[in-house]
Design an enzyme around this catalytic site. Structure first.
Site, short mmCIF file in Angstrom:
data_model
loop_
_atom_site.label_atom_id
_atom_site.label_comp_id
_atom_site.label_asym_id
_atom_site.label_seq_id
_atom_site.Cartn_x
_atom_site.Cartn_y
_atom_site.Cartn_z
CE1 TYR A 33 1.00 -0.17 4.43
CE2 TYR A 33 -0.13 1.94 4.36
CZ TYR A 33 0.70 1.05 5.01
OH TYR A 33 1.23 1.40 6.23
CE LYS A 148 3.14 3.18 3.24
NZ LYS A 148 3.21 3.16 4.69
CD GLU A 180 9.37 1.90 10.68
OE1 GLU A 180 9.28 2.84 9.87
OE2 GLU A 180 9.46 0.71 10.33
CG LEU A 205 8.12 2.41 4.98
CD1 LEU A 205 7.84 1.19 4.12
CD2 LEU A 205 6.84 3.19 5.22
N1 PDD Z 1 2.53 5.12 7.22
N2 PDD Z 1 7.09 4.02 9.09
C1 PDD Z 1 5.96 3.28 9.03
C2 PDD Z 1 5.95 1.95 9.68
C3 PDD Z 1 4.84 3.79 8.33
O1 PDD Z 1 3.74 3.04 8.25
C4 PDD Z 1 4.90 5.07 7.73
C5 PDD Z 1 3.76 5.66 6.97
C6 PDD Z 1 6.10 5.79 7.85
C7 PDD Z 1 6.27 7.15 7.21
O2 PDD Z 1 6.37 7.04 5.82
P1 PDD Z 1 5.93 8.24 4.85
O3 PDD Z 1 6.68 9.46 5.29
O4 PDD Z 1 6.34 7.78 3.53
O5 PDD Z 1 4.45 8.38 5.03
C8 PDD Z 1 7.17 5.24 8.52
C9 PDD Z 1 1.33 5.55 6.51
C10 PDD Z 1 1.12 7.02 6.53
C11 PDD Z 1 0.15 4.77 7.05
O6 PDD Z 1 0.34 3.58 7.29
O7 PDD Z 1 -0.92 5.34 7.22
#
Ligand code: PDD
Length: 285
Positions: A33, A148, A180, A205
């Site tokens: 996703y 992801k 994270e 991630l």
């Molecule tokens: N999540 N780490 C994890 C485990 C995440 O699920 C996300 C983002 C991030 C930040 O990634 P980015 O800056 O590319 O959004 C880091 C999304 C927003 C979600 O699951 O809703």
């Protein structure tokens, strides 16, 4: 007006947006996703999200059912059809629905592609002003967190624990270090003004917002170190914050009930948030 979703080639009212119970996303979490923010009706840092999508599907040998260019067109069309001003577009691609439940990849099955939007005023979110509390939990996830994947059960449990503690995020801990957040990348600002965030690798991630913030900070000659840090180091830091597509740059004011700095969003966090929002607006598509 009922929200409009996208399912395998069609734009349909959300209540009619359906996939098979045999979909491998549902049965095996065999899918990927992405979440891209929308500001003023435009997609934020979308090229970065689509590049990560391509990488993630490549890592699990899943062929996208549409080109990257077409996927962006669909995202834009969906934003338009929902009259979305501020919020996000969620997209998911799975290995599709076979005729039964076989673990190995099916042959000749078309991947499923779905998208929907949600409304959120990320720039003016109240938590951007107040900061959030975080709790820490053990990191229970698998060894390929750089993908992801829609397999988010560990994050669901982590973020539920945070919700029950009235906290805004859970920081996951492995071998004494922060990996994270449940859905965000973690940063601290040390007492000697070094911005620290964990280096990319299979343990986390590679956040798109993290990547942009690191680059924007470097361009401004701010000191950045990409390395793991502990909760003790975060509690001794001047500031802490998280980044993600759904919060941009968000101050963390306490960890497990203990204040970070003076317990308020700090000047570096506020500055990086402003810099990121400017970048987002200037590069939106
Ligand atoms: N999540 N780490 C994890 C485990 C995440 O699920 C996300 C983002 C991030 C930040 O990634 P980015 O800056 O590319 O959004 C880091 C999304 C927003 C979600 O699951 O809703």
């Amino acid at each position: 007006m009922e929200p409009i979703a996208y399912v395998n080639g069609a734009f349909v009212p959300l209540s009619e947006a359906k996939v098979s119970i045999l979909d491998r996303g549902f049965l095996f979490a065999d899918g990927i996703y992405e979440v891209a923010a929308v500001l003023d009706g435009k997609l934020i840092d979308n090229a970065s999200h689509l590049a990560r999508l391509e990488r993630s599907v490549g890592e699990i040998a899943l062929a996208l059912p549409e080109s990257i260019e077409r996927i962006q067109e669909i995202q834009k069309e969906l934003v338009k059809r929902n009259n979305l001003v501020n919020g996000m577009v969620y997209l998911e691609v799975t290995r599709g629905a076979d005729t039964g439940r076989d673990f190995a990849f099916p042959k000749g099955v078309k991947p499923t592609l779905i998208m929907f939007t949600s409304v959120k005023d990320i720039v003016n979110a109240p938590s951007a002003r107040t900061g959030i509390d975080v709790i820490t939990v053990p990191d229970l996830r698998w060894a390929r967190r750089d993908i992801k994947s829609v397999a988010l059960l560990a994050q669901v449990l982590a973020k539920q624990a945070a919700a029950e503690a009235n906290a805004g995020e859970a920081w996951m801990i492995e071998d004494g270090k922060v990996t994270e957040g449940g859905s965000s990348s973690c940063f601290i600002l040390t007492q000697d003004d070094v911005i620290v965030t964990r280096q990319n690798g299979s343990e986390i991630l590679p956040g798109c917002t993290r990547k942009a913030v690191v680059k924007l900070a470097e361009e401004r000659q701010l000191r950045i170190e990409e390395r793991a840090f502990s909760v003790e180091e975060a509690l001794a830091a001047k500031e802490a914050f998280i980044t993600s597509a759904t919060v941009f740059v968000q101050a963390v004011v306490s960890i497990d009930g203990k204040k970070v700095g003076n317990g308020k969003p700090g000047p570096m966090t506020d500055r990086l948030r402003e810099i990121y929002v400017d970048f987002a607006k200037a590069t939106a598509v």
